[in-house]
Write a protein that holds these residues in place. Structure first.
Motif, PDB file in Angstrom:
ATOM      1  N   THR A 226      32.551 -20.207  33.797  1.00  0.00           N
ATOM      2  CA  THR A 226      31.571 -19.565  32.553  1.00  0.00           C
ATOM      3  C   THR A 226      32.807 -20.015  31.206  1.00  0.00           C
ATOM      4  N   ILE A 229      31.563 -23.795  30.630  1.00  0.00           N
ATOM      5  CA  ILE A 229      30.211 -24.099  30.151  1.00  0.00           C
ATOM      6  C   ILE A 229      29.848 -23.289  28.940  1.00  0.00           C
ATOM      7  N   PHE A 230      30.749 -22.520  28.405  1.00  0.00           N
ATOM      8  CA  PHE A 230      30.321 -21.547  27.218  1.00  0.00           C
ATOM      9  C   PHE A 230      29.890 -22.257  26.332  1.00  0.00           C
ATOM     10  N   VAL A 232      28.357 -25.126  25.895  1.00  0.00           N
ATOM     11  CA  VAL A 232      27.044 -25.515  26.197  1.00  0.00           C
ATOM     12  C   VAL A 232      26.345 -24.502  26.185  1.00  0.00           C
ATOM     13  N   ILE A 233      26.553 -23.326  26.555  1.00  0.00           N
ATOM     14  CA  ILE A 233      25.612 -22.216  26.530  1.00  0.00           C
ATOM     15  C   ILE A 233      25.271 -21.830  25.074  1.00  0.00           C
ATOM     16  N   VAL A 234      26.210 -21.702  24.395  1.00  0.00           N
ATOM     17  CA  VAL A 234      26.176 -21.529  22.733  1.00  0.00           C
ATOM     18  C   VAL A 234      25.228 -22.364  21.930  1.00  0.00           C
ATOM     19  N   GLN A 235      25.528 -23.697  22.331  1.00  0.00           N
ATOM     20  CA  GLN A 235      24.623 -24.718  21.849  1.00  0.00           C
ATOM     21  C   GLN A 235      23.132 -24.645  22.253  1.00  0.00           C
ATOM     22  N   ALA A 236      22.893 -24.253  23.586  1.00  0.00           N
ATOM     23  CA  ALA A 236      21.691 -24.252  24.072  1.00  0.00           C
ATOM     24  C   ALA A 236      20.859 -23.110  23.758  1.00  0.00           C
ATOM     25  N   PHE A 237      21.267 -21.826  23.709  1.00  0.00           N
ATOM     26  CA  PHE A 237      20.841 -20.622  23.614  1.00  0.00           C
ATOM     27  C   PHE A 237      20.894 -19.688  22.111  1.00  0.00           C
ATOM     28  N   GLU A 252      34.411 -28.520  24.515  1.00  0.00           N
ATOM     29  CA  GLU A 252      34.628 -28.521  25.914  1.00  0.00           C
ATOM     30  C   GLU A 252      36.019 -29.050  26.347  1.00  0.00           C
TER      31      GLU A 252
END
Length: 277
Positions: A226, A229-230, A232-237, A252
């Protein structure tokens, strides 16, 4: 440092026989695969030319020219790579559990050595990393060898000669092992090393708390993933397209350092305070 190097040497030597077998399987299988695939192509071409009496142009149009790419698609080439990967994945666990469940409970001796216990952890992780780099180097050396076998067996009019870079870029799986840029190389193998450290920490949780430790280890692994990839999650959602690629890469890297640092700190704590032998 001297004791750490001795531990690395000791751990490497314990796996050396199996490691040499993996190297031998890789070399023998890929050379044999290049010979078999080239011979198969020659037989198919001879059948078209001398049995079906096709012209060379018609035979080439139907069968096409062979390149080293066709060899990389065979089980002879991919099989040894898969065997090496699976063996090292298993060894990530075996390198620890052998010390507990072997003929003699060797972990007692390791943890009683006059050195910091975390050096045992680092030595085992370094051993895995060296084995990975060694097998990757062998595979890289086998590419020109296999290409040369192809060139020896197939006439120039019936083959397409590829450079090493062309071979690597034509096969996605090889691009994972041999990234095209130093930037990608660092990312791929840094992530791999971080995974090794997280798995080691999960193993130490299990060794420290037994059945509860399995749950703790799984929770720790999920938490580490978690964190990584946090960004990436912020960037995506949460903030779509908010970060530039270089900024996302930097985040990253920071997340990876957090995961590695957390794994090392937790493992050091478990080895010093909680480990049960």
């Amino acid at each position: 440092m001297n004791r750490y190097i001795k531990l690395v040497n000791f751990e490497f030597n314990r796996f050396l026989k199996i490691y040499l077998v993996l190297i031998g399987i890789t070399i023998a299988s890929q050379i044999l695969g290049a010979i078999i695939r080239s011979n198969q192509y020659l037989n198919d071409m001879n059948d078209l030319l001398y049995e079906q009496l096709m012209t060379r142009e018609a035979a080439l149009e139907q069968l096409g020219k062979i390149s080293f790419y066709h060899i990389t698609q065979t089980v002879w080439f991919m099989g040894p790579i898969a065997i090496c990967i699976v063996t090292l994945l298993i060894y990530m666990f075996f390198i620890w559990y052998r010390d507990w469940f072997g003929k003699n409970t060797f972990i007692y001796r390791l943890l009683m050595l006059p050195t910091a216990r975390i050096n045992v952890y680092f030595a085992k992780a370094t051993t895995i990393l060296l084995m990975v780099f060694g097998l990757v180097a062998i595979q890289l050396l086998m590419l020109p060898v296999g290409r040369r076998v192809l060139q020896w067996m197939i006439p120039v009019d019936f083959r397409v000669d590829q450079t090493i870079r062309e071979i690597l870029t034509s096969f996605d799986y090889l691009m994972i092992l041999f990234p095209s840029t130093f930037y990608e190389f660092v990312i791929h193998y840094a992530i791999g090393f971080a995974v090794v450290l997280v798995v080691f920490t999960a193993i130490l949780f299990e060794r420290s708390f037994r059945w509860k430790g399995i749950v703790f280890g799984l929770i720790f692994g999920a938490f580490a993933v978690t964190i990584f990839i946090f960004p990436v999650i912020v960037q995506a959602f949460i903030l779509p397209e908010f970060f530039y690629p270089i900024e996302l890469f930097a985040l990253e890297c920071i997340a990876g350092l957090v995961v590695v640092s957390l794994s090392i700190w937790t493992s050091n704590y478990l080895l010093k305070k909680k480990i049960r032998v």
